[in-house]
Design an enzyme around this catalytic site. Structure first.
Site, PDB file in Angstrom:
ATOM      1  N   GLU A   1       0.802  -1.220   0.000  1.00 30.47           N
ATOM      2  CA  GLU A   1       0.000   0.000   0.000  1.00 30.47           C
ATOM      3  C   GLU A   1       0.836   1.271   0.000  1.00 30.47           C
ATOM      4  OE1 GLU A   1      -3.067  -0.072   2.979  1.00 30.47           O
ATOM      5  OE2 GLU A   1      -3.963  -1.910   2.211  1.00 30.47           O
TER       6      GLU A   1
ATOM      7  N   GLU B   1      -4.962  -8.853   1.131  1.00 30.83           N
ATOM      8  CA  GLU B   1      -5.587  -8.550   2.426  1.00 30.83           C
ATOM      9  C   GLU B   1      -7.082  -8.403   2.235  1.00 30.83           C
ATOM     10  OE1 GLU B   1      -4.149  -5.163   4.687  1.00 30.83           O
ATOM     11  OE2 GLU B   1      -2.071  -5.701   4.258  1.00 30.83           O
TER      12      GLU B   1
HETATM   13  C1  FCB Z   1      -4.275  -2.154   5.598  1.00 29.22           C
HETATM   14  C2  FCB Z   1      -2.863  -2.412   6.061  1.00 29.22           C
HETATM   15  C3  FCB Z   1      -2.760  -3.459   7.132  1.00 29.22           C
HETATM   16  C4  FCB Z   1      -3.906  -3.405   8.114  1.00 29.22           C
HETATM   17  C5  FCB Z   1      -5.239  -3.326   7.415  1.00 29.22           C
HETATM   18  C6  FCB Z   1      -6.423  -3.303   8.325  1.00 29.22           C
HETATM   19  O1  FCB Z   1      -4.355  -0.863   5.071  1.00 29.22           O
HETATM   20  O2  FCB Z   1      -2.061  -2.807   4.975  1.00 29.22           O
HETATM   21  O3  FCB Z   1      -1.498  -3.331   7.730  1.00 29.22           O
HETATM   22  O4  FCB Z   1      -3.704  -2.363   8.999  1.00 29.22           O
HETATM   23  O5  FCB Z   1      -5.261  -2.202   6.574  1.00 29.22           O
END
Ligand code: FCB
Length: 473
Positions: free
Chosen positions: A173, A379
């Site tokens: 990110e 994620e």
């Molecule tokens: C993302 C991050 C991760 C975590 C999630 C909830 O933006 O990459 O580290 O904090 O959100």
């Protein structure tokens, strides 16, 4: 994540997917001064009063640095094919440049071997936000030299761990690093300088390309990836003004990274939109091409959709973009954008609206815009209150429902022809959730705040079953 590593298994609709869980160094490791680790920008930021909701920091976190063997056993128990973790740059190079700290590197060596010996493929991210503080003191990501230091750091880590790592990810990110770190200031280093944020965007793109080449040359058998939080942005209406608002937000959030990384060029409209903020003179000839290294897999983090509209300049401005409250906007040069709250949708403890259809929509869009680039959800997950039941167990049916509906959405995207290789639940365990501290729990495993004891929530049992059978129970 290579095609050979794709399990021969299926979701109810006949999809093939590998399952993993994810964490990040600062969120789980703790031991922030052990074995020569240097300070990172998150150590500095968390020490500043008012930056973290519960006043906490990552100095203990889940103590995964000390509890490595226990956590490896938990991963093995979950039966996941992959573990996505990040390497803390200040453990490997305590000052961000120069000599390597062998004790820090040795931790990741043990982690990688521990995974492999349990049949779990390592997916290592080189940067999940913990920049060595001395590099920030020298200007941080807005400085080109930081990208050059990152290339050297990548050489040390990839040189040591090489092909034992199944999949290398350069950045997690970069959107957050650039805009939350340098524009809205809700993340470390907490600066609110719009032009610096765009310089950071560029140097992250450049660093991705430089490190990507290092990975290709030192670990030719590993897959190469980057993880982006590609925003799923929907217009509030089909009015030309709202459609243009989405175009502008999409440029700043998504195409400013996807352009250089996947095609070797910055989108003209982004340069034009941001011209009042910067002339982009920090981009040197050949930089955008350097940022383009063909990927084996593009990692996508998805949690929630956003609804964008053109602000009328008069009504109170809605900024429900899910990125934390700040007087300074992360949307650099886009003072007329609004993000609507979506009250019709259920919410997680983060306040993020839940809409799994956005996940399928996002995957389809990426497939349409970048055909031939394999995708993985690196994620996805949800924070919920997670009370401990009378029986001592967290019965998190809300999290199971979240994961189930999002996995079904992945299945629909695959059915529609999108090449999705894997799915990673965020997170393996409750951990330090950045500006929210320990108050937001995303784990499949509960971590007791006092004893750090790990226990399985119902969602962990459910996810283990998914990983074992490739079916949604
Ligand atoms: C993302 C991050 C991760 C975590 C999630 C909830 O933006 O990459 O580290 O904090 O959100």
């Amino acid at each position: 994540m290579t095609s050979q590593s794709t399990q021969s298994s299926h979701l109810p609709d006949g999809t093939r997917l590998v399952y993993g869980t994810a964490t990040a160094s600062y969120q789980v490791e703790g031991s922030t001064t052990a074995d020569g680790r240097g300070p990172s920008i998150w150590d500095t930021f968390t020490a500043r009063p008012g930056t973290i909701k519960d006043g906490s920091d990552g100095s203990v976190a889940c103590a995964s640095y000390e509890r490595l063997d226990e956590d490896l056993e938990l991963l093995a128990g979950l039966g996941v094919a992959y573990y996505r973790f990040s390497v803390a740059w200040p453990r490997v190079q305590p000052t961000g440049s120069g000599a390597v700290e062998p004790r820090g590197l040795a931790y990741y060596d043990r982690l990688v071997d521990g995974l492999l010996s349990r049949g779990i493929a390592p997916m290592a991210t080189l940067y999940h936000w913990d920049l060595p503080q001395p590099l920030e003191d020298a200007g941080g990501w807005p400085e080109r030299a930081t990208a050059e230091r990152f290339e050297e750091y990548a050489g040390h880590v990839v040189g040591a761990l090489g092909d034992r790592v199944d999949t290398w990810t350069t950045f997690n990110e970069p959107w957050c690093t650039a805009y939350l770190g340098y524009a809205s200031g809700v993340h470390a280093p907490g600066r609110t300088e719009p032009a610096a944020a765009l310089a950071a965007v560029h140097h992250l793109n450049l660093a991705h390309g430089l490190a990507g080449r290092v990975i290709r040359s030192l670990a030719p058998a590993s897959a190469l990836s980057v993880t982006l939080n590609v925003h799923l942005l929907r217009p509030a209406s089909d009015s030309p003004a709202d459609v243009d608002a989405v175009r502008q937000a999409d440029g700043l959030a998504n195409r400013v990274f996807l352009g250089p990384m996947l095609t070797g060029a910055y989108p003209d409209d982004v340069l034009a939109d941001t011209a009042p903020v910067t002339d982009w003179s920090f981009v040197r000839d050949g930089d955008a091409a350097t940022a383009h290294v063909p990927l084996d897999v593009l990692g996508v983090n998805y949690y929630t959709p956003a609804v964008v509209q053109a602000w009328d300049g008069v009504s109170p401005r809605a900024m429900a973009d899910g990125h934390g409250a700040s007087a300074a906007t992360p949307w650099v040069g886009a003072g007329h954008l609004e993000f609507l709250p979506q009250p019709e949708l259920p919410r997680t403890s983060m306040g993020w609206p839940v809409d799994a259809s956005g996940m399928a929509e996002l995957l389809l869009r990426l497939h349409r815009d970048h055909p031939g680039v394999p995708l993985a959800i690196t994620e996805n997950g949800a924070a919920y209150p997670d009370p401990v039941g009378a029986d001592g167990v967290v019965h998190d049916t809300d999290r199971i429902e979240y994961l189930r509906t999002h996995l079904e959405a992945v299945g629909r995207a695959i059915d529609a022809g999108v090449d999705v290789r894997g799915y990673f639940a965020w997170s393996l365990m409750d951990n330090f959730e950045w500006a929210y501290g320990y108050d937001r729990r995303f784990g499949l495993l509960r971590v007791d705040p006092d004893t750090l004891e790990r226990t399985w929530k119902d969602s962990a049992h459910w996810y283990a079953e998914v990983a074992r059978t490739n079916r949604l129970p």
